[in-house]
Design a protein around this motif. Structure first.
Motif, PDB file in Angstrom:
ATOM      1  N   THR A 297     -37.317 -28.475  12.542  1.00  9.49           N
ATOM      2  CA  THR A 297     -36.026 -28.798  14.007  1.00  9.49           C
ATOM      3  C   THR A 297     -36.045 -29.905  14.634  1.00  9.49           C
ATOM      4  O   THR A 297     -36.422 -30.286  15.120  1.00  9.49           O
ATOM      5  N   ALA A 298     -34.983 -29.171  15.572  1.00  9.21           N
ATOM      6  CA  ALA A 298     -34.475 -30.429  16.347  1.00  9.21           C
ATOM      7  C   ALA A 298     -33.994 -29.746  18.073  1.00  9.21           C
ATOM      8  O   ALA A 298     -34.759 -28.481  18.344  1.00  9.21           O
ATOM      9  N   VAL A 299     -34.952 -30.529  19.489  1.00 11.59           N
ATOM     10  CA  VAL A 299     -35.093 -30.235  20.606  1.00 11.59           C
ATOM     11  C   VAL A 299     -33.820 -31.092  20.930  1.00 11.59           C
ATOM     12  O   VAL A 299     -34.120 -32.329  20.813  1.00 11.59           O
ATOM     13  N   LEU A 300     -33.374 -31.284  21.943  1.00 10.51           N
ATOM     14  CA  LEU A 300     -33.501 -32.232  23.134  1.00 10.51           C
ATOM     15  C   LEU A 300     -33.743 -33.252  24.489  1.00 10.51           C
ATOM     16  O   LEU A 300     -34.769 -31.699  25.375  1.00 10.51           O
TER      17      LEU A 300
ATOM     18  N   ASN B 146     -25.804 -28.034  24.304  1.00 13.56           N
ATOM     19  CA  ASN B 146     -27.120 -27.329  23.758  1.00 13.56           C
ATOM     20  C   ASN B 146     -26.929 -28.423  21.923  1.00 13.56           C
ATOM     21  O   ASN B 146     -26.286 -29.000  21.397  1.00 13.56           O
ATOM     22  N   VAL B 147     -27.702 -27.761  21.563  1.00 16.55           N
ATOM     23  CA  VAL B 147     -28.204 -28.739  20.053  1.00 16.55           C
ATOM     24  C   VAL B 147     -27.847 -27.385  19.157  1.00 16.55           C
ATOM     25  O   VAL B 147     -28.798 -26.198  19.994  1.00 16.55           O
ATOM     26  N   THR B 148     -28.065 -27.481  17.650  1.00  9.81           N
ATOM     27  CA  THR B 148     -27.282 -27.025  17.054  1.00  9.81           C
ATOM     28  C   THR B 148     -28.068 -26.895  15.289  1.00  9.81           C
ATOM     29  O   THR B 148     -27.845 -28.183  15.850  1.00  9.81           O
ATOM     30  N   MET B 149     -28.132 -26.484  14.791  1.00  7.34           N
ATOM     31  CA  MET B 149     -28.340 -27.139  12.733  1.00  7.34           C
ATOM     32  C   MET B 149     -27.672 -26.021  12.507  1.00  7.34           C
ATOM     33  O   MET B 149     -27.825 -24.834  12.172  1.00  7.34           O
ATOM     34  N   THR B 150     -26.981 -26.721  11.279  1.00 11.48           N
ATOM     35  CA  THR B 150     -26.374 -26.018   9.919  1.00 11.48           C
ATOM     36  C   THR B 150     -26.816 -27.186   8.812  1.00 11.48           C
ATOM     37  O   THR B 150     -27.916 -27.845   9.276  1.00 11.48           O
TER      38      THR B 150
ATOM     39  N   THR C 198     -27.488 -30.896   9.475  1.00 13.95           N
ATOM     40  CA  THR C 198     -26.311 -31.381  10.059  1.00 13.95           C
ATOM     41  C   THR C 198     -27.415 -30.729  11.081  1.00 13.95           C
ATOM     42  O   THR C 198     -27.568 -29.852  10.802  1.00 13.95           O
ATOM     43  N   VAL C 199     -27.144 -32.143  12.485  1.00 13.18           N
ATOM     44  CA  VAL C 199     -27.971 -31.482  13.392  1.00 13.18           C
ATOM     45  C   VAL C 199     -26.502 -31.591  14.487  1.00 13.18           C
ATOM     46  O   VAL C 199     -26.137 -33.114  14.073  1.00 13.18           O
ATOM     47  N   ALA C 200     -26.099 -31.006  15.876  1.00  8.94           N
ATOM     48  CA  ALA C 200     -24.808 -31.405  16.128  1.00  8.94           C
ATOM     49  C   ALA C 200     -25.235 -30.939  17.713  1.00  8.94           C
ATOM     50  O   ALA C 200     -25.816 -29.840  18.068  1.00  8.94           O
ATOM     51  N   VAL C 201     -24.602 -31.150  18.426  1.00 12.12           N
ATOM     52  CA  VAL C 201     -24.754 -30.893  19.920  1.00 12.12           C
ATOM     53  C   VAL C 201     -23.272 -31.269  20.646  1.00 12.12           C
ATOM     54  O   VAL C 201     -22.816 -32.598  20.240  1.00 12.12           O
ATOM     55  N   ALA C 202     -23.431 -31.096  22.277  1.00 12.06           N
ATOM     56  CA  ALA C 202     -22.606 -30.883  22.540  1.00 12.06           C
ATOM     57  C   ALA C 202     -22.464 -30.763  24.088  1.00 12.06           C
ATOM     58  O   ALA C 202     -23.266 -30.121  24.094  1.00 12.06           O
ATOM     59  N   TRP C 203     -22.397 -31.424  24.660  1.00  4.12           N
ATOM     60  CA  TRP C 203     -21.811 -31.468  26.263  1.00  4.12           C
ATOM     61  C   TRP C 203     -21.125 -30.827  27.333  1.00  4.12           C
ATOM     62  O   TRP C 203     -21.335 -31.236  28.974  1.00  4.12           O
ATOM     63  N   GLY C 204     -20.011 -30.746  26.482  1.00  6.19           N
ATOM     64  CA  GLY C 204     -18.318 -30.582  27.803  1.00  6.19           C
ATOM     65  C   GLY C 204     -17.989 -31.640  27.803  1.00  6.19           C
ATOM     66  O   GLY C 204     -16.602 -32.058  27.950  1.00  6.19           O
ATOM     67  N   GLN C 205     -17.991 -33.235  27.729  1.00  6.55           N
ATOM     68  CA  GLN C 205     -17.620 -33.815  28.023  1.00  6.55           C
ATOM     69  C   GLN C 205     -18.595 -34.716  26.771  1.00  6.55           C
ATOM     70  O   GLN C 205     -17.669 -35.627  26.835  1.00  6.55           O
TER      71      GLN C 205
END
Length: 491
Positions: free
Chosen positions: A123-126, A210-214, A217-224
């Motif tokens: 799994t992934a963590v920020l 936020n961080v998620t996975m499919t 692939t691990v994907a992260v978004a932060w508004g900017q």
């Protein structure tokens, strides 16, 4: 377009015979690829009588963390162990030992996690950029002395892509340090597989990232901005930068990858939900959320379910979409009637509705009139939005949805008097029947049975209770200690 493989975890489901209704296909025990997101079907315990699997308290809590309360957003279970993330540490526990099996010090405090786990237990963590480690921490993995290794809307045309009970008053808010380090771990061993710094993530903080996975692939978004990485080696796959009009707020993972996009003025935003190809960032379809919506949460990626609010942060409607991004149905959620838990977490952005359980054909909600202690669970058809079955709780013993397994809902019912057992039960939405899954006693610890205050996880025949915040006890036999996790398994 990537080929889609239907993957269902190993397990057995309860056989049901009903001559009046067509029988859905029984989930098969299909082996998943290592990079698939785990999708297990729970086996029925040989006996519902529960036994302790994990019981762990953090000793000398205030001395260790230097504060009265610490956020603890990370909790995962595998077939082999349970893993807890607290502050800047990951700890793994083998079942039946009640002591930590391994401990891994991180480069900074955990600032977001994903509930998703790969089929082989990763799994992934920020992490926050600023280190907040204990005084004696030197960035080493303590295990065997090893170091860390490095309403109705419209659908747009295809093909548009992205660029290549309440909290304690003592609780500290997440530190205002950048949440810009992404680490990928093996939950079975505690080994850090890779760590990357998010590109140009000057606006990434715990509350908006936020961080998620499919699959793969691990994907992260932060508004900017947003970014995706390959699971195997942490190779960057694509990035997304905000345009003059729109920005990525967050992602939902699992079987598919959905992006929540906000466009226009902040005071009158226009939201879009997009299905994204995980390996390229290209958009497969776009659903435009109706104007007037103030907040959107991504409940599930496949089937696609959105939770929207037209009045602040409280969810007012659930919207279901089909596999092409077309509107299917709306489920109304009058204020105060339903328990969704969407806006409670101080971490993450959009994938936070962990009290709404979504299956392939139905979703499940806890509802009440007045007292939350006297509630019931309702299942809704995803295609029509209509209620299918109602499951009444017992007096003063509310039920909370946990997860869908093999077409049935696993729900938690706490004890009402500390004497009668707490229970995880299986609810069959087609026949309206309840079957005991696990029965067990619970220690007298405030908030442990409340899903607003604890993460409650069912995995591989066990149920785990992990508080979202850790606080040291002021008196009694646990004085100075903070309850961290309780796990129960069947015989």
């Amino acid at each position: 377009m990537l080929a889609v493989v239907l993957c269902v975890g190993s397990g057995v489901v309860w056989a049901v015979t009903d001559g009046d209704q067509p029988q859905p296909k029984k989930p098969a025990a299909v082996r998943q690829a290592p990079d698939d997101i785990r999708d297990t079907v729970e086996k029925v315990p040989r006996s519902p009588e529960g036994n302790l699997a994990v019981d762990y308290n953090e000793k000398e809590f205030k001395k260790r963390f230097g504060r009265e309360t610490v956020h603890a957003p990370g909790a995962w279970a595998t077939e082999k162990n349970f893993v807890r993330g607290t502050g800047s540490t990951l700890k793994g526990f083998k079942f039946g030992t009640f002591e930590e099996d391994w401990s891994t010090e991180l480069t900074g405090p955990i600032c977001d996690t994903t509930r998703h786990v790969t089929a082989d237990g990763r799994t992934a963590v920020l992490l926050q950029e600023k280190s907040d480690k204990p005084k004696d921490a030197k960035g080493k993995d303590k295990k065997k002395g090893k170091k860390d290794k490095g309403g109705k809307g419209k659908k747009d045309k295809k093909g548009k892509g992205k660029k290549a009970k309440g909290k304690s008053p003592k609780a500290d808010k997440p530190d205002e340090h950048l949440c810009n380090e992404l680490a990928f771990f093996d939950l079975n061993t505690g080994e850090k597989l890779w760590q990357m710094k998010l590109p140009d993530a000057k606006g990434a903080f715990a509350q908006n990232t936020n961080v998620t996975m499919t699959r793969g692939t691990v994907a992260v978004a932060w508004g900017q901005g947003s970014v995706a990485y390959d699971m195997k080696r942490g190779r960057q796959l694509w990035t997304g930068a905000p345009s003059a009009e729109c920005r990525d707020l967050g992602f939902a993972g699992g079987r598919d990858l959905l992006a929540l996009v906000q466009c226009g003025d902040i005071e009158e935003p226009q939201f879009k939900v997009q299905k994204v190809r995980p390996r390229t960032g290209k958009t497969e379809w776009t659903y435009k959320v109706a104007r007037g919506v103030e907040r959107v949460y991504l409940v599930s990626s496949d089937p696609a379910v959105l939770a929207v609010s037209t009045d602040g942060t409280a969810v007012t409607n659930l919207i279901t979409l089909d596999d092409r991004g077309d509107y299917r149905a709306t489920i109304d959620m009058p204020e105060g009637r339903f328990f969704d838990n969407c806006g409670k977490s101080p971490f993450g952005a959009v994938e936070t509705c962990d009290s709404i359980a979504v299956g392939r054909e139905q979703l499940f909600l806890a509802a009440s009139k007045g007292s939350p202690a006297d509630n019931w669970i309702v299942s809704y058809d995803l295609g029509t939005g209509k209620a299918v079955k109602k499951f009444d709780s017992k007096p003063d013993r509310p039920m909370y949805p946990l997860r869908v397994s093999g077409g049935k809902l696993l729900a938690f019912r706490p004890s009402d008097d500390g004497v009668s057992p707490a229970a995880v039960v299986s609810l069959d939405p087609r026949r309206g029947e309840e079957t005991p899954y696990l029965l067990f006693g619970m220690p007298d610890r405030i908030g442990m049975e409340n899903p607003e205050e604890s993460q409650i996880i069912v995995e591989h025949g066990r149920v785990f209770f992990a508080p979202r915040e850790l606080s040291a006890e002021d008196s009694g036999p646990w004085k100075g200690m903070a309850f961290s996790v309780l796990g129960v398994e069947g015989a």
